[in-house]
Design an enzyme around this catalytic site. Structure first.
Site, mmCIF file in Angstrom:
data_model
loop_
_atom_site.group_PDB
_atom_site.id
_atom_site.type_symbol
_atom_site.label_atom_id
_atom_site.label_comp_id
_atom_site.label_asym_id
_atom_site.label_seq_id
_atom_site.Cartn_x
_atom_site.Cartn_y
_atom_site.Cartn_z
ATOM 1 N N GLU A 54 -89.887 81.807 -63.199
ATOM 2 C CA GLU A 54 -89.969 81.654 -61.746
ATOM 3 C C GLU A 54 -88.540 81.709 -61.216
ATOM 4 O OE1 GLU A 54 -92.135 77.939 -61.170
ATOM 5 O OE2 GLU A 54 -91.063 77.679 -59.287
ATOM 6 N N GLN A 145 -56.399 67.718 -62.930
ATOM 7 C CA GLN A 145 -56.145 68.983 -62.234
ATOM 8 C C GLN A 145 -56.758 69.025 -60.836
ATOM 9 O OE1 GLN A 145 -57.273 72.188 -64.892
ATOM 10 N NE2 GLN A 145 -56.035 71.321 -66.504
ATOM 11 N N TYR A 148 -61.261 69.578 -58.709
ATOM 12 C CA TYR A 148 -62.230 70.076 -59.708
ATOM 13 C C TYR A 148 -62.362 69.065 -60.859
ATOM 14 C CZ TYR A 148 -64.461 72.994 -63.263
ATOM 15 O OH TYR A 148 -65.303 73.472 -64.239
HETATM 16 N N1 LIG Z 1 -66.139 78.856 -67.790
HETATM 17 C C1 LIG Z 1 -65.472 77.777 -68.181
HETATM 18 O O1 LIG Z 1 -64.357 77.900 -68.777
HETATM 19 C C2 LIG Z 1 -66.064 76.399 -67.949
HETATM 20 C C3 LIG Z 1 -65.533 75.332 -68.690
HETATM 21 C C4 LIG Z 1 -66.067 74.056 -68.507
HETATM 22 C C5 LIG Z 1 -67.087 73.855 -67.618
HETATM 23 N N2 LIG Z 1 -67.589 74.905 -66.891
HETATM 24 C C6 LIG Z 1 -68.683 74.611 -65.950
HETATM 25 O O2 LIG Z 1 -69.822 75.350 -66.370
HETATM 26 C C7 LIG Z 1 -70.687 75.580 -65.255
HETATM 27 C C8 LIG Z 1 -71.102 77.035 -65.237
HETATM 28 O O3 LIG Z 1 -69.947 77.823 -64.992
HETATM 29 P P1 LIG Z 1 -69.748 79.267 -65.630
HETATM 30 O O4 LIG Z 1 -68.480 79.232 -66.384
HETATM 31 O O5 LIG Z 1 -70.978 79.735 -66.299
HETATM 32 O O6 LIG Z 1 -69.435 80.089 -64.288
HETATM 33 P P2 LIG Z 1 -70.104 81.383 -63.635
HETATM 34 O O7 LIG Z 1 -70.316 82.453 -64.665
HETATM 35 O O8 LIG Z 1 -69.243 81.708 -62.459
HETATM 36 O O9 LIG Z 1 -71.538 80.855 -63.141
HETATM 37 C C9 LIG Z 1 -71.667 79.983 -62.057
HETATM 38 C C10 LIG Z 1 -73.125 79.907 -61.631
HETATM 39 O O10 LIG Z 1 -73.243 78.958 -60.555
HETATM 40 C C11 LIG Z 1 -73.970 79.548 -59.479
HETATM 41 N N3 LIG Z 1 -73.517 78.990 -58.213
HETATM 42 C C12 LIG Z 1 -72.239 78.933 -57.733
HETATM 43 N N4 LIG Z 1 -72.230 78.411 -56.494
HETATM 44 C C13 LIG Z 1 -73.532 78.119 -56.182
HETATM 45 C C14 LIG Z 1 -74.173 77.583 -55.028
HETATM 46 N N5 LIG Z 1 -73.477 77.258 -53.912
HETATM 47 N N6 LIG Z 1 -75.517 77.424 -55.049
HETATM 48 C C15 LIG Z 1 -76.228 77.781 -56.144
HETATM 49 N N7 LIG Z 1 -75.679 78.301 -57.257
HETATM 50 C C16 LIG Z 1 -74.343 78.476 -57.271
HETATM 51 C C17 LIG Z 1 -73.679 81.043 -59.602
HETATM 52 O O11 LIG Z 1 -74.751 81.819 -59.076
HETATM 53 P P3 LIG Z 1 -74.766 82.601 -57.661
HETATM 54 O O12 LIG Z 1 -73.380 83.106 -57.394
HETATM 55 O O13 LIG Z 1 -75.797 83.669 -57.873
HETATM 56 O O14 LIG Z 1 -75.227 81.555 -56.695
HETATM 57 C C18 LIG Z 1 -73.662 81.234 -61.116
HETATM 58 O O15 LIG Z 1 -74.965 81.437 -61.604
HETATM 59 C C19 LIG Z 1 -69.903 75.135 -64.018
HETATM 60 O O16 LIG Z 1 -70.372 73.860 -63.608
HETATM 61 C C20 LIG Z 1 -68.468 75.039 -64.517
HETATM 62 O O17 LIG Z 1 -67.731 74.089 -63.770
HETATM 63 C C21 LIG Z 1 -67.105 76.166 -67.053
#
Ligand SMILES: NC(=O)c1ccc[n+]([C@@H]2O[C@H](COP(=O)([O-])OP(=O)(O)OC[C@H]3O[C@@H](n4cnc5c(N)ncnc54)[C@H](OP(=O)(O)O)[C@@H]3O)[C@@H](O)[C@H]2O)c1
Length: 255
Positions: A54, A145, A148
Site C-alpha cells: 500500500e 553537530q 541534526y
Molecule cells: N545516510 C546516512 O549516512 C545516515 C546515517 C545515520 C542515520 N541516517 C538516518 O537514516 C534515515 C534515512 O535516511 P537515508 O540516508 O536513507 O536518506 P535518503 O536516501 O535521503 O532517504 C530519506 C527518505 O525520507 C523521506 N522524507 C524526507 N523528508 C520527508 C518528509 N517531509 N515527509 C515524508 N518523507 C520524507 C524521503 O522521501 P521523499 O523525498 O519521497 O519524501 C526518503 O524516502 C534518516 O532519518 C537519516 O537521518 C542516515
C-alpha cells in the site's frame, strides 16, 4: 511481523528495510512524499515478492501528514505489526544565516512526526498487547553537530523511554544508530561523500538487516556496525569539550 509501515521508503535505508521485510513475507505500507517513486517501488515489490503493498503519500513536516500516518499505524481494521520511523534529512545549512523554516522542517520530520506516529501506534499496540516500533536515529546523536545531532539524540532518548513504557504491554521499541551509509542523504544536502574513506560506510543492506534483527529480538539500542560500535565507545569516553571540538558544528562534511 505482519504488515509493516515504513516512513521514508522511497530511497536509502527505508527502501532497503521495505524490500527486506517484503522478501520475508510481510505486507508493507510505504510512506514518503514522492507519489511516482512510491508507486514505482510498490509495483516492483509486488511483482518480485507477491506481497500486498500500500502507498501513503504524506509530508511528515506537516501535522496533518504525521497524523494521517499515525492513524494508519493505529488502524484496528488493517493492523500494523511493525512501524519504522525512518524519514529524515540533513539540514545542509549553518544555524546562523540558515533558514528558520528549514530548521523547523527538520524538527517536524525527525522529532515531531516520530512523536505523533509513535503516540498513535503505542496506544493501539498497548491496547491489543503486541507490536514493534523501530526508530532510526544516528551515531551523530552522540556528537554535537548542531540541530541534526540534537534531533537524533531526541529520537534515541525518546525511544529508550518508550521502550520501557511499552515493555509491560508486550510491545518492543528499538532505536538504530547507524554511521555513514551511501543513500540520497548526502547529495540532498550538498555533502560530497567521497571525502570519507569507503571503509567508513556501512552497506545499506547491513544497516537494514541488523536494525530489523534487533527489532525482532526486542533489543532497545542497536549500532548496526562493529566499526561504529567501537567509535561510539570512544565518543562516550571522551570529555565533551573534545567531542565539541572534533565532532561539533561545521564538522558534518558539508562543502
Ligand atoms: N545516510 C546516512 O549516512 C545516515 C546515517 C545515520 C542515520 N541516517 C538516518 O537514516 C534515515 C534515512 O535516511 P537515508 O540516508 O536513507 O536518506 P535518503 O536516501 O535521503 O532517504 C530519506 C527518505 O525520507 C523521506 N522524507 C524526507 N523528508 C520527508 C518528509 N517531509 N515527509 C515524508 N518523507 C520524507 C524521503 O522521501 P521523499 O523525498 O519521497 O519524501 C526518503 O524516502 C534518516 O532519518 C537519516 O537521518 C542516515
Amino acid at each position: 511481523m505482519g504488515t509493516a509501515l515504513v516512513t521514508g521508503a522511497t530511497s536509502g535505508i527505508g527502501k532497503e528495510i521495505a524490500w527486506q521485510l517484503a522478501a520475508e513475507g510481510n505486507d508493507i505500507v510505504l510512506v514518503a512524499r514522492r507519489v511516482d517513486a512510491l508507486e514505482a517501488l510498490a509495483e516492483r515489490i509486488r511483482n518480485f515478492t507477491g506481497q500486498q503493498v500500500e502507498i501513503l503519500s504524506a509530508d511528515l513536516s506537516t501535522e496533518d501528514g504525521a497524523k494521517a500516518v499515525g492513524a494508519r499505524a493505529a488502524d484496528r481494521n488493517r493492523p500494523i505489526g511493525l512501524v519504522v520511523n525512518n524519514a529524515g534529512f540533513g539540514l545542509g545549512q549553518d544555524f546562523i544565516s540558515g533558514s528558520l523554516d528549514r530548521e523547523l522542517g527538520g524538527i517536524d520530520v525527525m522529532a515531531r512526526a516520530v512523536l505523533i506516529i509513535c503516540h498513535a501506534a503505542a496506544n493501539e499496540f498497548a491496547r491489543r498487547g503486541y507490536g514493534a516500533i523501530l526508530n532510526i536515529s544516528s551515531m551523530t546523536a552522540l556528537t554535537a553537530q548542531g540541530t541534526y545531532s540534537a534531533h537524533k539524540a531526541w529520537v534515541r532518548t525518546f525511544s529508550e523511554g518508550l521502550a520501557e513504557t511499552l515493555r509491560p504491554y508486550g510491545v518492543s521499541v528499538t532505536v538504530s544508530c547507524p554511521g555513514l551509509v551511501h543513500t540520497e542523504f548526502h547529495e540532498r544536502t550538498n555533502v560530497d561523500s567521497s571525502q570519507w574513506p569507503e571503509i567508513a560506510f556501512i552497506p545499506v543492506e547491513k544497516v537494514a538487516s541488523r536494525s530489523l534483527d534487533a527489532a525482532r529480538r526486542g533489543q532497545v539500542i542497536v549500532t548496526p556496525s562493529p566499526l561504529y560500535k567501537g567509535a561510539a565507545g570512544v565518543v562516550r569516553a571522551m570529555p565533551r569539550w573534545l567531542v565539541r571540538k572534533t565532532a561539533g558544528p561545521g564538522r558534518s562534511g558539508r562543502q
